[in-house]
Design a protein around this motif. Sequence first.
Motif, short mmCIF file in Angstrom:
data_model
loop_
_atom_site.label_atom_id
_atom_site.label_comp_id
_atom_site.label_asym_id
_atom_site.label_seq_id
_atom_site.Cartn_x
_atom_site.Cartn_y
_atom_site.Cartn_z
N ALA A 88 0.63 -1.10 0.05
CA ALA A 88 0.06 0.08 0.02
C ALA A 88 0.92 1.27 -0.02
N ASP A 89 1.93 1.26 0.74
CA ASP A 89 2.97 2.15 0.79
C ASP A 89 3.56 2.74 -0.62
N ALA A 90 3.64 1.76 -1.25
CA ALA A 90 4.15 1.85 -2.72
C ALA A 90 3.18 2.21 -3.66
N GLY A 91 1.86 2.48 -3.24
CA GLY A 91 0.77 2.95 -4.04
C GLY A 91 -0.07 2.07 -4.73
N TYR A 92 0.31 0.81 -4.74
CA TYR A 92 -0.38 -0.31 -5.34
C TYR A 92 -1.84 -0.79 -4.60
N GLU A 93 -2.72 -1.29 -5.29
CA GLU A 93 -3.75 -1.75 -4.98
C GLU A 93 -3.61 -3.17 -4.83
N ALA A 242 8.66 -8.25 11.63
CA ALA A 242 9.02 -8.17 10.36
C ALA A 242 9.01 -6.98 9.63
N GLY A 243 9.84 -7.13 8.47
CA GLY A 243 10.16 -6.02 7.74
C GLY A 243 9.89 -6.37 6.21
N VAL A 244 9.26 -5.37 5.53
CA VAL A 244 9.27 -6.02 4.11
C VAL A 244 9.35 -4.51 3.29
N LEU A 245 10.07 -4.55 2.17
CA LEU A 245 10.23 -3.45 1.34
C LEU A 245 9.78 -3.84 -0.07
N VAL A 246 9.25 -2.85 -0.66
CA VAL A 246 9.11 -3.07 -2.42
C VAL A 246 10.14 -2.61 -3.09
N LEU A 247 10.79 -3.51 -3.65
CA LEU A 247 11.93 -3.07 -4.53
C LEU A 247 11.38 -3.05 -5.95
N GLU A 248 11.97 -2.13 -6.55
CA GLU A 248 11.24 -1.46 -8.01
C GLU A 248 12.54 -1.39 -9.30
N ARG A 249 12.50 -1.63 -10.18
CA ARG A 249 13.30 -1.15 -11.47
C ARG A 249 13.02 0.31 -11.34
N GLU A 250 14.03 1.29 -11.48
CA GLU A 250 13.99 2.57 -11.29
C GLU A 250 12.88 3.02 -12.48
N ASP A 251 13.15 2.80 -13.76
CA ASP A 251 12.66 3.11 -14.78
C ASP A 251 10.94 2.81 -14.80
N HIS A 252 10.70 1.55 -14.17
CA HIS A 252 9.25 1.33 -13.86
C HIS A 252 8.72 1.99 -12.90
N ALA A 253 9.44 2.48 -11.73
CA ALA A 253 8.94 3.16 -10.75
C ALA A 253 8.72 4.58 -11.32
N ARG A 254 9.56 5.45 -11.93
CA ARG A 254 9.54 6.65 -12.43
C ARG A 254 8.27 6.84 -13.29
N ALA A 255 8.19 5.59 -14.27
CA ALA A 255 6.97 5.73 -15.30
C ALA A 255 5.54 6.06 -14.65
N ARG A 256 5.34 5.34 -13.27
CA ARG A 256 4.24 5.28 -12.82
C ARG A 256 4.05 6.45 -11.63
N GLY A 257 5.12 7.36 -11.65
CA GLY A 257 5.17 8.42 -10.67
C GLY A 257 5.11 8.11 -9.24
N ALA A 258 5.94 7.04 -8.96
CA ALA A 258 5.86 6.59 -7.64
C ALA A 258 6.99 7.26 -6.81
N ARG A 259 6.47 7.41 -5.32
CA ARG A 259 7.46 8.24 -4.31
C ARG A 259 8.74 7.13 -4.28
N ILE A 260 9.74 7.78 -4.36
CA ILE A 260 11.03 6.79 -4.01
C ILE A 260 11.93 7.23 -2.80
N TYR A 261 11.73 6.16 -2.02
CA TYR A 261 12.86 6.57 -0.87
C TYR A 261 14.20 6.58 -1.10
#
Length: 415
Positions: A88-93, A242-261
Amino acid sequence: MSTVDVVITGMGATTPLGGDVPSTWDGLIAGRNGIRTNDAEWVERYDLPSRLSAPLAVEPSEVLPRVQLRRLDRCEQIAIVAARQAWADAGYEMPTEESQPVDPDRLGVAIGTGIGGPRTLLEQDDLLETKGLRKVSPLTVPMLMPNGPAAHVSIELMARAGVHSPASACASGAEGLATGWQMIRNGRADVVVAGGADACIMPITVAGFAQSRTLSLRNDDPEGASRPFDVHRDGFVLGEGAGVLVLEREDHARARGARIYGKLAGAGITSDAYHITGNHPEGIGQINAITEALRTANLSPADVGHVNAHATSTVVGDIGEAVAVAKAIGDHVVLTAPKSALGHLVGGAGAVESIITLLSIYHGIIPATRNLENLDPKVTLDVVAGEPRKLELTAAVNDSFGFGGHNVALAFTTA
């Protein structure tokens, strides 16, 4: 290896300081402590020498429905809690059969655990012994298997690019992140939900660690029990989380306008091949892991301003790590040790502490190491103590080491 950049777009956690990332981070910065007296009846029954633990601040039962709770081991429960937060923090449904926000064939999961589901194993064995076969749950094996947390998350998210579950003791969560990083860099996935989880505060684990003389015996001072790098440290406190992170290819994340930590820029995985519980006396494996993390991140030691130390508060381990960091990076680096407030989350430690490392870069502030009153003179590095320290950072390293000689170092940078 490909030069694809991997960014972090979502984070989730449940820890002894809070039921999510903001409360955990705020607790660290405020100097709160998640370590308590363990008042479970079995502590008295078995006359355990260490009567301390760092339990979850928020029970899974406050978050998950009762039906799901019954079908999952506690370790699986908290992995799902943290994964849902991160997603959810990554902006995904959440995906459905009709709508998948990420191509399932390009979505992976890598969640490690150091111990897995022994709670289920022992409870079901007790039922078998006392009440017979018919009382044993048909879900026993799915609940106790170490790949259960990763498998359940992959099913929830419809992830089909691969599901991995590193089991490398206290380095498992960090290795989960390294595995996810490799999946994206190797072109197997665009997005990987990665991290670690463990929930094993129970008689057999406490007794086993106690017999190996690795637990703190400071029973009269729970909040002061975990004291990494302090001259009076006497062992760690067993926690869960527990700790979980959403890892994403940078161009994929930027193409959808995601916030990047920030970026997971590099990773190093090595093994000591020396002793089942002890580190190599010259720190060769730890030094090599850090060096490899910097190499794959294209960083020089001078670029790294901060190390989030594994530092469990054991007499030998803390010194060995400090020496290894000094050799691999240099005396300029600033350390902190979150286990002083969180306890040791075992398979969840590397993932939760990676979140803390990333937030230290993101916010420009390093949480203080609790209970560091007298720095061991063998530690020559600057360890943040007393109050958090504001420090502009462009790169930081998170160390994770585990029984069996597992060494994982992760290099994080600004985006």
